[in-house]
Design an enzyme around this catalytic site. Sequence first.
Site, PDB file in Angstrom:
ATOM      1  N   LYS A  22       0.957  -1.191   0.054  1.00  0.00           N
ATOM      2  CA  LYS A  22      -0.224  -0.167  -0.069  1.00  0.00           C
ATOM      3  C   LYS A  22       0.928   1.217  -0.068  1.00  0.00           C
ATOM      4  CE  LYS A  22      -1.260   1.595   3.670  1.00  0.00           C
ATOM      5  NZ  LYS A  22      -1.240   2.834   4.938  1.00  0.00           N
ATOM      6  N   ASN A  23       1.763   1.316   0.819  1.00  0.00           N
ATOM      7  CA  ASN A  23       2.670   2.638   1.059  1.00  0.00           C
ATOM      8  C   ASN A  23       3.471   2.837  -0.092  1.00  0.00           C
ATOM      9  OD1 ASN A  23       1.182   3.220   3.333  1.00  0.00           O
ATOM     10  ND2 ASN A  23       2.715   2.374   4.687  1.00  0.00           N
ATOM     11  N   ARG A  93      -4.007  10.966   4.265  1.00  0.00           N
ATOM     12  CA  ARG A  93      -3.036  12.093   4.362  1.00  0.00           C
ATOM     13  C   ARG A  93      -2.293  11.909   3.164  1.00  0.00           C
ATOM     14  NH1 ARG A  93      -1.344  14.052   8.852  1.00  0.00           N
ATOM     15  NH2 ARG A  93       0.835  13.672   8.144  1.00  0.00           N
ATOM     16  N   CYS A 117      -3.533  12.648  12.923  1.00  0.00           N
ATOM     17  CA  CYS A 117      -4.621  11.717  12.961  1.00  0.00           C
ATOM     18  C   CYS A 117      -4.498  10.675  14.307  1.00  0.00           C
ATOM     19  CB  CYS A 117      -4.328  10.669  11.881  1.00  0.00           C
ATOM     20  SG  CYS A 117      -2.694   9.782  11.917  1.00  0.00           S
ATOM     21  N   ARG A 122       2.069  14.552  13.168  1.00  0.00           N
ATOM     22  CA  ARG A 122       2.179  14.165  11.988  1.00  0.00           C
ATOM     23  C   ARG A 122       2.427  15.411  11.094  1.00  0.00           C
ATOM     24  NH1 ARG A 122      -0.568   8.940   9.684  1.00  0.00           N
ATOM     25  NH2 ARG A 122       1.353   8.826   8.493  1.00  0.00           N
ATOM     26  N   PRO A 123       3.177  16.435  11.645  1.00  0.00           N
ATOM     27  CA  PRO A 123       3.812  17.866  10.908  1.00  0.00           C
ATOM     28  C   PRO A 123       4.203  17.317   9.481  1.00  0.00           C
ATOM     29  CG  PRO A 123       5.341  17.289  12.656  1.00  0.00           C
ATOM     30  CD  PRO A 123       4.515  15.949  12.663  1.00  0.00           C
ATOM     31  N   ILE A 124       4.447  18.429   8.796  1.00  0.00           N
ATOM     32  CA  ILE A 124       5.045  18.077   7.484  1.00  0.00           C
ATOM     33  C   ILE A 124       6.115  19.214   6.953  1.00  0.00           C
ATOM     34  CG2 ILE A 124       3.070  16.917   6.234  1.00  0.00           C
ATOM     35  CD1 ILE A 124       2.357  19.746   4.615  1.00  0.00           C
ATOM     36  N   ASP A 125       6.880  19.736   8.380  1.00  0.00           N
ATOM     37  CA  ASP A 125       7.739  20.825   8.003  1.00  0.00           C
ATOM     38  C   ASP A 125       8.780  20.368   6.874  1.00  0.00           C
ATOM     39  OD1 ASP A 125       7.898  19.051  10.581  1.00  0.00           O
ATOM     40  OD2 ASP A 125       9.823  19.940  10.675  1.00  0.00           O
ATOM     41  N   GLN A 126       9.259  18.857   7.377  1.00  0.00           N
ATOM     42  CA  GLN A 126      10.157  18.544   6.403  1.00  0.00           C
ATOM     43  C   GLN A 126      10.012  18.441   4.849  1.00  0.00           C
ATOM     44  OE1 GLN A 126      13.500  18.084   7.901  1.00  0.00           O
ATOM     45  NE2 GLN A 126      12.343  18.986   9.678  1.00  0.00           N
ATOM     46  N   ASP A 305       4.928   0.335  12.050  1.00  0.00           N
ATOM     47  CA  ASP A 305       3.406  -0.237  11.379  1.00  0.00           C
ATOM     48  C   ASP A 305       3.154  -1.702  11.957  1.00  0.00           C
ATOM     49  OD1 ASP A 305       2.939   2.282  10.346  1.00  0.00           O
ATOM     50  OD2 ASP A 305       3.285   1.639   8.236  1.00  0.00           O
ATOM     51  N   ILE A 327       8.428   6.571  17.015  1.00  0.00           N
ATOM     52  CA  ILE A 327       8.282   7.091  15.786  1.00  0.00           C
ATOM     53  C   ILE A 327       7.003   7.998  16.240  1.00  0.00           C
ATOM     54  CG2 ILE A 327       7.879   7.184  13.268  1.00  0.00           C
ATOM     55  CD1 ILE A 327      10.188   5.826  13.998  1.00  0.00           C
ATOM     56  N   ARG A 397      -8.800   0.144   4.968  1.00  0.00           N
ATOM     57  CA  ARG A 397      -7.732   1.168   4.147  1.00  0.00           C
ATOM     58  C   ARG A 397      -6.606   0.635   3.671  1.00  0.00           C
ATOM     59  NH1 ARG A 397      -7.752   7.064   7.309  1.00  0.00           N
ATOM     60  NH2 ARG A 397      -6.193   6.941   5.669  1.00  0.00           N
TER      61      ARG A 397
HETATM   62  C1  EPZ Z   1       4.493   6.678   6.575  1.00  0.00           C
HETATM   63  O1  EPZ Z   1       4.025   7.773   7.091  1.00  0.00           O
HETATM   64  C2  EPZ Z   1       3.541   5.616   6.317  1.00  0.00           C
HETATM   65  N1  EPZ Z   1       2.464   6.237   5.504  1.00  0.00           N
HETATM   66  C3  EPZ Z   1       3.129   5.123   7.765  1.00  0.00           C
HETATM   67  O2  EPZ Z   1       2.117   4.102   7.418  1.00  0.00           O
HETATM   68  C4  EPZ Z   1       4.291   4.863   8.579  1.00  0.00           C
HETATM   69  O3  EPZ Z   1       3.626   4.648   9.744  1.00  0.00           O
HETATM   70  C5  EPZ Z   1       5.434   5.878   8.687  1.00  0.00           C
HETATM   71  O4  EPZ Z   1       5.713   6.229   7.369  1.00  0.00           O
HETATM   72  C6  EPZ Z   1       6.630   5.536   9.470  1.00  0.00           C
HETATM   73  O5  EPZ Z   1       7.150   4.328   8.870  1.00  0.00           O
HETATM   74  C7  EPZ Z   1       2.618   6.047   4.179  1.00  0.00           C
HETATM   75  O6  EPZ Z   1       3.706   5.572   3.678  1.00  0.00           O
HETATM   76  C8  EPZ Z   1       1.811   6.541   3.188  1.00  0.00           C
HETATM   77  P1  EPZ Z   1       7.268   9.741   8.523  1.00  0.00           P
HETATM   78  P2  EPZ Z   1       4.734   9.355   7.178  1.00  0.00           P
HETATM   79  O7  EPZ Z   1       7.049  11.182   7.635  1.00  0.00           O
HETATM   80  O8  EPZ Z   1       5.525   9.580   5.903  1.00  0.00           O
HETATM   81  C9  EPZ Z   1       7.985  13.063  11.731  1.00  0.00           C
HETATM   82  C10 EPZ Z   1       0.438   2.560   8.085  1.00  0.00           C
HETATM   83  O9  EPZ Z   1      -0.211   2.267   8.898  1.00  0.00           O
HETATM   84  N2  EPZ Z   1       7.620  13.995  10.854  1.00  0.00           N
HETATM   85  O10 EPZ Z   1       8.191   8.903   8.156  1.00  0.00           O
HETATM   86  O11 EPZ Z   1       3.707  10.200   7.424  1.00  0.00           O
HETATM   87  C11 EPZ Z   1       6.554  12.485  11.982  1.00  0.00           C
HETATM   88  O12 EPZ Z   1       5.647  13.044  13.048  1.00  0.00           O
HETATM   89  C12 EPZ Z   1       0.944   4.125   8.054  1.00  0.00           C
HETATM   90  O13 EPZ Z   1       0.492   2.173   6.627  1.00  0.00           O
HETATM   91  C13 EPZ Z   1       8.163  15.293  11.103  1.00  0.00           C
HETATM   92  O14 EPZ Z   1       8.251  15.721  12.413  1.00  0.00           O
HETATM   93  O15 EPZ Z   1       5.612   9.102   8.453  1.00  0.00           O
HETATM   94  C14 EPZ Z   1       7.180  11.026  12.673  1.00  0.00           C
HETATM   95  O16 EPZ Z   1       7.091  11.257  14.222  1.00  0.00           O
HETATM   96  C15 EPZ Z   1       0.368   4.936   9.061  1.00  0.00           C
HETATM   97  N3  EPZ Z   1       8.001  16.236  10.284  1.00  0.00           N
HETATM   98  C16 EPZ Z   1       8.199  10.839  12.094  1.00  0.00           C
HETATM   99  O17 EPZ Z   1       8.517  11.867  11.517  1.00  0.00           O
HETATM  100  C17 EPZ Z   1       7.807  15.887   8.833  1.00  0.00           C
HETATM  101  O18 EPZ Z   1       7.955  16.879   8.039  1.00  0.00           O
HETATM  102  C18 EPZ Z   1       8.192   9.683  10.788  1.00  0.00           C
HETATM  103  O19 EPZ Z   1       7.178  10.094  10.040  1.00  0.00           O
HETATM  104  C19 EPZ Z   1       7.540  14.680   8.486  1.00  0.00           C
HETATM  105  C20 EPZ Z   1       7.684  13.693   9.538  1.00  0.00           C
END
Ligand code: EPZ
Length: 428
Positions: A22-23, A93, A117, A122-126, A305, A327, A397
């Site tokens: 899926k991802n 998302r 969620c 889950r910020p997107i600052d990066q 996950d 995480i 989902r």
């Molecule tokens: C991906 O989410 C997956 N989703 C998630 O799968 C998975 O849990 C996660 O990676 C971790 O492996 C998809 O691939 C669609 P991250 P993502 O950015 O990309 C922080 C599932 O059940 N962060 O790697 O949103 C964040 O808050 C799901 O299938 C920032 O601080 O995760 C977290 O603590 C749920 N700033 C950490 O980094 C940012 O800009 C990792 O998040 C981005 C992230």
Amino acid sequence: MDQFIINGGNVLKGRVEVSGAKNAALGIISAALLADGISTIQNVPYVDDIRVLLEAMKDLGVRIKNIDDHTIEIDSRKVDKLVVDYEHIKKIRASYYLLGSLLGRFKEAQVAMPGGCNIGQRPIDQHIKGFEALGAEVEVDHGMVKARAKRLNGASIYLDVVSVGATINIMLASVMAKGVTTIENPAKEPHIVDVANYLNSMGAEIKGAGTDIIKIHGVDKLHGSEYMIIPDQIEAGTYMIASAITGGDVVVENLIPKHMEAISAKLLEMGVGIEEQGDSIRVYAHKELKGVNIKTLPYPGFPTDMQPQMTALLTVTKGTSIVSESIFENRFQYVDELNRMGVNVKVEGNTAIVSGVKKLTGTEITASDLRAGAALILAALVAEGETVINHVDYIDRGYEFIEEKLRGIGADIVRKSDSKEKRQLKVM
Ligand code: EPZ
């Protein structure tokens, strides 16, 4: 809302096949938007998140055709809208990947800002930091992330946190930037490599995906291509645990054993039998299992996950186990539901202390997110009597026909649905 009704106690046996990841599919389908052409994507999982993403893309003008159950054709020659509304983002998302793709191809995009969620903020600052480094102007205005650039230029980007989403989004935005982009401290998950491989099949020049540094030489144009998505690591891990928790003997087929190493290692440490057989793994549990400690980490560490599913297994495993979630800040919500089944788990901050119990009992419980839902199913498979799981929509989902796959290896699980429509195996 659909429910699952599960009668626990059956020992699972047989073979179960894993669907496409899926991802990876979410990143790859979004990446198809970068091409002025047609892509054929195989091994697309039939899960609701994918359908929502495809609807968001159709709304932009992209044409999607079903070729067979798991193959779709994506024609992105005509895109007449560069705005992704909140209606799509609130359902999934990962529609934010369209920000990277639209910006990369059209140098302009507006995508609703995703909120938090059930598992964390889950910020997107990066992601935004990456787009800005490439030369885009990014602002958040009335709930929309608006990004535009006259031209995008390659840049050196260091991620402050290892982020799957930011790594993919920056790859999408930079494949057609002028010059070289480097992403340092990127995520290394199998789906990062899969998205990079698909982009390369479209004419991109990405090196180092899956390592500590990704190097992207910008190209002028991408073309459509034919690509097959990798198997789903997390779905595979979930069936491995289904076998272990029921004292079963199951061959999980169509997976990549290398992707399963962190999960297999923990199961072996608990006393589970693991046998790799080409692209399958046989998982059997013929003796009492013992508790282990788990810490979730970015790949190749133990995946967040799989944390809820592994915790479900540890609730019926001898001894005390400590599970640390590093995480997401809110990924133990499902423990309150498991408590209703008689587990002995204490959550303190980002740690769960799990004392194994001899038996769980069935009751009515509610899923709070996708993997939480999977954990509840696993617990129900060993619980005495009947368990009713509410909010199966979360599970749909990300798991393709989980009830049918589990029934195929001997579980007593049925879906109770209000809808008269039969669920069909079709992506759209
Ligand atoms: C991906 O989410 C997956 N989703 C998630 O799968 C998975 O849990 C996660 O990676 C971790 O492996 C998809 O691939 C669609 P991250 P993502 O950015 O990309 C922080 C599932 O059940 N962060 O790697 O949103 C964040 O808050 C799901 O299938 C920032 O601080 O995760 C977290 O603590 C749920 N700033 C950490 O980094 C940012 O800009 C990792 O998040 C981005 C992230």
